[in-house]
Design a protein around this motif. Structure first.
Motif, PDB file in Angstrom:
ATOM      1  N   UNK A  73     -36.303  36.838  49.697  1.00 42.52           N
ATOM      2  CA  UNK A  73     -36.283  36.905  48.236  1.00 42.52           C
ATOM      3  C   UNK A  73     -35.859  35.575  47.650  1.00 42.52           C
ATOM      4  N   UNK A  74     -36.099  35.438  46.347  1.00 44.35           N
ATOM      5  CA  UNK A  74     -35.520  34.360  45.562  1.00 44.35           C
ATOM      6  C   UNK A  74     -34.224  34.878  44.943  1.00 44.35           C
ATOM      7  N   UNK A  75     -33.200  34.055  44.953  1.00 42.40           N
ATOM      8  CA  UNK A  75     -31.915  34.450  44.380  1.00 42.40           C
ATOM      9  C   UNK A  75     -31.362  33.316  43.537  1.00 42.40           C
ATOM     10  N   UNK A  76     -30.840  33.662  42.382  1.00 40.61           N
ATOM     11  CA  UNK A  76     -30.152  32.710  41.521  1.00 40.61           C
ATOM     12  C   UNK A  76     -28.672  33.056  41.625  1.00 40.61           C
ATOM     13  N   UNK A  77     -27.955  32.377  42.553  1.00 40.01           N
ATOM     14  CA  UNK A  77     -26.600  32.809  42.892  1.00 40.01           C
ATOM     15  C   UNK A  77     -25.577  32.494  41.805  1.00 40.01           C
ATOM     16  N   UNK A  78     -25.715  31.373  41.129  1.00 36.48           N
ATOM     17  CA  UNK A  78     -24.761  31.028  40.070  1.00 36.48           C
ATOM     18  C   UNK A  78     -25.453  30.270  38.947  1.00 36.48           C
ATOM     19  N   UNK A  79     -25.005  30.563  37.729  1.00 39.30           N
ATOM     20  CA  UNK A  79     -25.445  29.837  36.541  1.00 39.30           C
ATOM     21  C   UNK A  79     -24.223  29.593  35.667  1.00 39.30           C
ATOM     22  N   UNK A  80     -24.001  28.342  35.278  1.00 43.01           N
ATOM     23  CA  UNK A  80     -22.840  27.993  34.470  1.00 43.01           C
ATOM     24  C   UNK A  80     -23.278  27.265  33.203  1.00 43.01           C
ATOM     25  N   UNK A  81     -22.637  27.608  32.105  1.00 45.79           N
ATOM     26  CA  UNK A  81     -22.847  26.916  30.836  1.00 45.79           C
ATOM     27  C   UNK A  81     -21.473  26.611  30.254  1.00 45.79           C
ATOM     28  N   UNK A  82     -21.158  25.323  30.113  1.00 47.01           N
ATOM     29  CA  UNK A  82     -19.828  24.925  29.669  1.00 47.01           C
ATOM     30  C   UNK A  82     -19.849  24.043  28.447  1.00 47.01           C
ATOM     31  N   UNK A  83     -18.718  24.004  27.760  1.00 48.18           N
ATOM     32  CA  UNK A  83     -18.570  23.126  26.597  1.00 48.18           C
ATOM     33  C   UNK A  83     -17.150  22.567  26.592  1.00 48.18           C
ATOM     34  N   UNK A  84     -17.037  21.248  26.616  1.00 47.93           N
ATOM     35  CA  UNK A  84     -15.757  20.564  26.531  1.00 47.93           C
ATOM     36  C   UNK A  84     -15.574  20.056  25.100  1.00 47.93           C
ATOM     37  N   UNK A  85     -14.393  20.287  24.520  1.00 51.60           N
ATOM     38  CA  UNK A  85     -14.156  19.855  23.141  1.00 51.60           C
ATOM     39  C   UNK A  85     -12.796  19.183  23.037  1.00 51.60           C
ATOM     40  N   UNK A  86     -12.792  17.982  22.494  1.00 59.04           N
ATOM     41  CA  UNK A  86     -11.569  17.231  22.265  1.00 59.04           C
ATOM     42  C   UNK A  86     -11.074  17.499  20.853  1.00 59.04           C
ATOM     43  N   UNK A  87     -10.000  18.265  20.740  1.00 59.00           N
ATOM     44  CA  UNK A  87      -9.440  18.621  19.434  1.00 59.00           C
ATOM     45  C   UNK A  87      -8.727  17.421  18.813  1.00 59.00           C
ATOM     46  N   UNK A  88      -7.973  16.715  19.645  1.00 56.63           N
ATOM     47  CA  UNK A  88      -7.212  15.547  19.219  1.00 56.63           C
ATOM     48  C   UNK A  88      -6.946  14.709  20.458  1.00 56.63           C
ATOM     49  N   UNK A  89      -6.314  13.541  20.323  1.00 56.11           N
ATOM     50  CA  UNK A  89      -5.978  12.782  21.526  1.00 56.11           C
ATOM     51  C   UNK A  89      -5.050  13.547  22.467  1.00 56.11           C
ATOM     52  N   UNK A  90      -4.356  14.545  21.968  1.00 56.34           N
ATOM     53  CA  UNK A  90      -3.386  15.297  22.766  1.00 56.34           C
ATOM     54  C   UNK A  90      -3.930  16.622  23.277  1.00 56.34           C
ATOM     55  N   UNK A  91      -4.837  17.252  22.534  1.00 61.67           N
ATOM     56  CA  UNK A  91      -5.305  18.599  22.879  1.00 61.67           C
ATOM     57  C   UNK A  91      -6.811  18.614  23.116  1.00 61.67           C
ATOM     58  N   UNK A  92      -7.202  19.343  24.145  1.00 58.75           N
ATOM     59  CA  UNK A  92      -8.623  19.570  24.419  1.00 58.75           C
ATOM     60  C   UNK A  92      -8.793  20.979  24.943  1.00 58.75           C
ATOM     61  N   UNK A  93     -10.025  21.443  24.958  1.00 59.85           N
ATOM     62  CA  UNK A  93     -10.289  22.803  25.430  1.00 59.85           C
ATOM     63  C   UNK A  93     -11.601  22.833  26.205  1.00 59.85           C
ATOM     64  N   UNK A  94     -11.717  23.816  27.084  1.00 60.29           N
ATOM     65  CA  UNK A  94     -12.915  24.006  27.896  1.00 60.29           C
ATOM     66  C   UNK A  94     -13.324  25.473  27.816  1.00 60.29           C
ATOM     67  N   UNK A  95     -14.613  25.709  27.598  1.00 60.11           N
ATOM     68  CA  UNK A  95     -15.177  27.060  27.653  1.00 60.11           C
ATOM     69  C   UNK A  95     -16.299  27.048  28.683  1.00 60.11           C
ATOM     70  N   UNK A  96     -16.270  27.995  29.623  1.00 57.10           N
ATOM     71  CA  UNK A  96     -17.278  28.043  30.681  1.00 57.10           C
ATOM     72  C   UNK A  96     -17.723  29.478  30.904  1.00 57.10           C
TER      73      UNK A  96
END
Length: 380
Positions: A73-96
Motif C-alpha cells: 500500500x501507499x501510506x502517508x505516515x506523518x503530515x505537519x503544518x507549523x507556524x512560528x511567530x515572534x511576539x517580541x524580542x523576548x516572547x515567541x510562540x510555536x503552533x504545530x
C-alpha cells in the motif's frame, strides 16, 4: 559675542556629553522590532510491501506488526503544518498540527491533533528559556532524533516501543552554560498524557518530572547526553526511566549509540517490578555531497529484564502480547536528494521476535520484513 552663541557653546557640549553623541558622527539608529511569523511544514510516507511475516496482528508496538503478510500500500505516515511567530524580542510562540494514518475520525478519515502549542520566554535568566504549553518532551526529541536525523525512516527506540510520548503539556526550562551551547541542561514537568487532555480522574495526579544534561567535546564532534525521568502513579506504580546517548559527528559520517533502562514499580499482579531495556546503534553518512547518503540502524529491546516463569502468558491477551517477546529491529537504506528539501529513500525494514517463555499462547512469530520506498519533503 551674542547671547545665543554663548548659550550654544555652553549647552551643546553638555547635551552631547549626556546623550553620548559625538559631533560630526552619524549615530546608528536601532531598527524598531516588528512582530513576524513564518509558515512551515513537512510530510513523509512510503510505498511498502510486507513480504515477510505472518498474519498475526499483535505482539509488537512497531510499525508493521499489525499488517498481514503480502499487503502492499501507499501510506502517508506523518503530515505537519507549523507556524512560528515572534511576539517580541523576548516572547515567541510555536503552533504545530499533526496528521497521520493512525489518527482517524468516526468515518475513517485522517484527523488532526495539536502536536505543539507553546510560549517561549527567551532569556528568562542568562542563557535560559522558559517554555509553557504543549511541547516536545526531553526524552528523545531534542538530541536523539537530531543526531539520528531519519525520523522519516523510524522513531527512536523510546518512541518506537511506546516508552515515552514525543509531546506533552507542561512547563520546561532549557539552558546552556556558555555562548556556544557546548554544555547544557533541560528540565520539564508534564502531565504525562501526550497530546491528550489532562486526566481528571485520580490517576490525573500523576506527573512526569524529567531532566537531561549534555555536552559537546573534541570540537563538537563528540556528543554525550544523560537523561532521566520519574513518573508518579496510583498504588505506588511509579516509573523511573534512565537513558544515555553518545554520538560522533563529522561532515561525512555520524555514528551513535543509545541505551534505555526503565523500572515499572509494582506493575505485576504480585506487586513486583518490570524492567524494560533497550539498546540502539546507528550510522549515517554522505556518499555524494548533498545528493546521496546512506543509513543503517540496529535495535534490541527486552520488555522485561525481570521476566520469570510465573510471568509466562497462559491465556491469550492481544493487548499484552508485546510484553512476552524480545524484539530485534534493523533498517538500512539510501537517501537520494534531488533538492535539499526533497528525499527519496529506498530501505528495508525488519523486526524479529523471540518468545520469552514456553506456552501454547506464545507461538513462534516470523520476522516482519518490509521493503519500502520512503519519501519526505519539507517547506519553509
Amino acid at each position: 559675542m551674542s547671547p545665543c552663541k554663548i548659550l550654544l557653546k555652553i549647552v551643546l557640549p553638555v547635551f552631547l556629553l549626556v546623550t553620548g553623541l559625538e559631533p560630526g558622527i552619524a549615530q546608528e539608529v536601532k531598527e524598531e522590532f516588528k512582530p513576524s511569523g513564518k509558515l512551515w511544514g513537512y510530510a513523509f510516507g512510503d510505498f511498502y510491501l510486507k513480504s515477510g511475516g505472518d498474519t498475526a496482528t499483535w505482539a509488537s508496538r512497531a510499525e508493521y506488526s499489525g499488517v498481514p503478510k503480502d499487503v502492499y500500500a501507499f501510506a502517508l505516515r506523518r503530515m505537519y503544518l507549523g507556524y512560528d511567530y515572534n511576539i517580541s524580542p523576548t516572547f515567541s510562540t510555536v503552533a504545530l498540527l499533526e496528521a497521520q494514518d493512525a489518527f482517524q475520525d468516526t468515518r475513517g478519515n485522517r484527523s488532526v491533533t495539536i502536536k505543539s502549542l507553546h510560549l517561549r520566554w527567551k532569556n528568562i535568566y542568562k542563557r535560559a528559556d522558559l517554555l509553557i504549553g504543549q511541547m516536545s518532551t526531553l526524552s528523545f526529541s531534542f538530541l536523539s532524533e537530531k543526531i539520528w536525523n531519519y525520523r522519516s525512516i523510524e522513531k527512536m527506540i523510546i518512541d518506537q516501543r511506546g516508552i515515552r510520548s514525543s509531546s506533552d503539556l507542561g512547563v520546561a526550562l532549557l539552558g546552556v552554560l556558555d555562548s556556544l551551547g557546548t554544555y547544557g541542561y533541560n528540565v520539564m514537568i508534564g502531565n504525562g498524557t501526550g497530546t491528550r487532555p489532562e486526566d481528571l480522574t485520580p490517576a490525573g495526579k500523576s506527573k512526569i518530572y524529567s531532566a537531561e544534561v549534555f555536552g559537546y567535546f573534541f570540537d563538537r564532534k563528540l556528543l554525550v547526553e544523560f537523561y532521566g525521568d520519574y513518573q508518579t502513579g496510583l498504588n505506588d506504580q511509579n516509573q523511573l526511566l534512565l537513558k544515555g546517548l553518545v554520538g560522533w559527528q563529522t561532515k561525512r559520517l555520524v555514528i551513535g549509540a543509545e541505551t534505555m533502562h526503565q523500572t515499572l514499580y509494582n506493575i505485576k499482579s504480585d506487586a513486583t517490578d518490570a524492567i524494560p531495556f533497550g539498546f540502539s546503534v546507528f550510522a549515517r553518512g554522505s556518499l555524494v555531497k548533498d545528493k546521496l547518503g546512506a543509513y543503517a540502524r540496529y535495535d534490541t529491546f527486552n520488555p522485561d529484564l525481570n521476566y520469570r516463569d510465573q510471568d509466562v502468558l497462559s491465556t491469550y491477551s492481544r493487548i499484552n502480547m508485546f510484553k512476552h517477546y524480545d524484539e530485534q529491529f534493523f533498517v538500512a537504506g539510501l537517501d537520494f536528494s534531488p533538492h535539499k528539501n526533497v528525499h527519496i529513500m529506498p530501505n528495508i525494514w525488519i523486526n524479529s521476535y523471540s518468545a520469552k517463555g514456553e506456552s501454547s499462547v506464545l507461538v513462534d512469530r516470523e520476522a516482519d520484513i518490509v521493503p519500502r520506498l520512503t519519501f519526505m519533503f519539507s517547506y519553509r
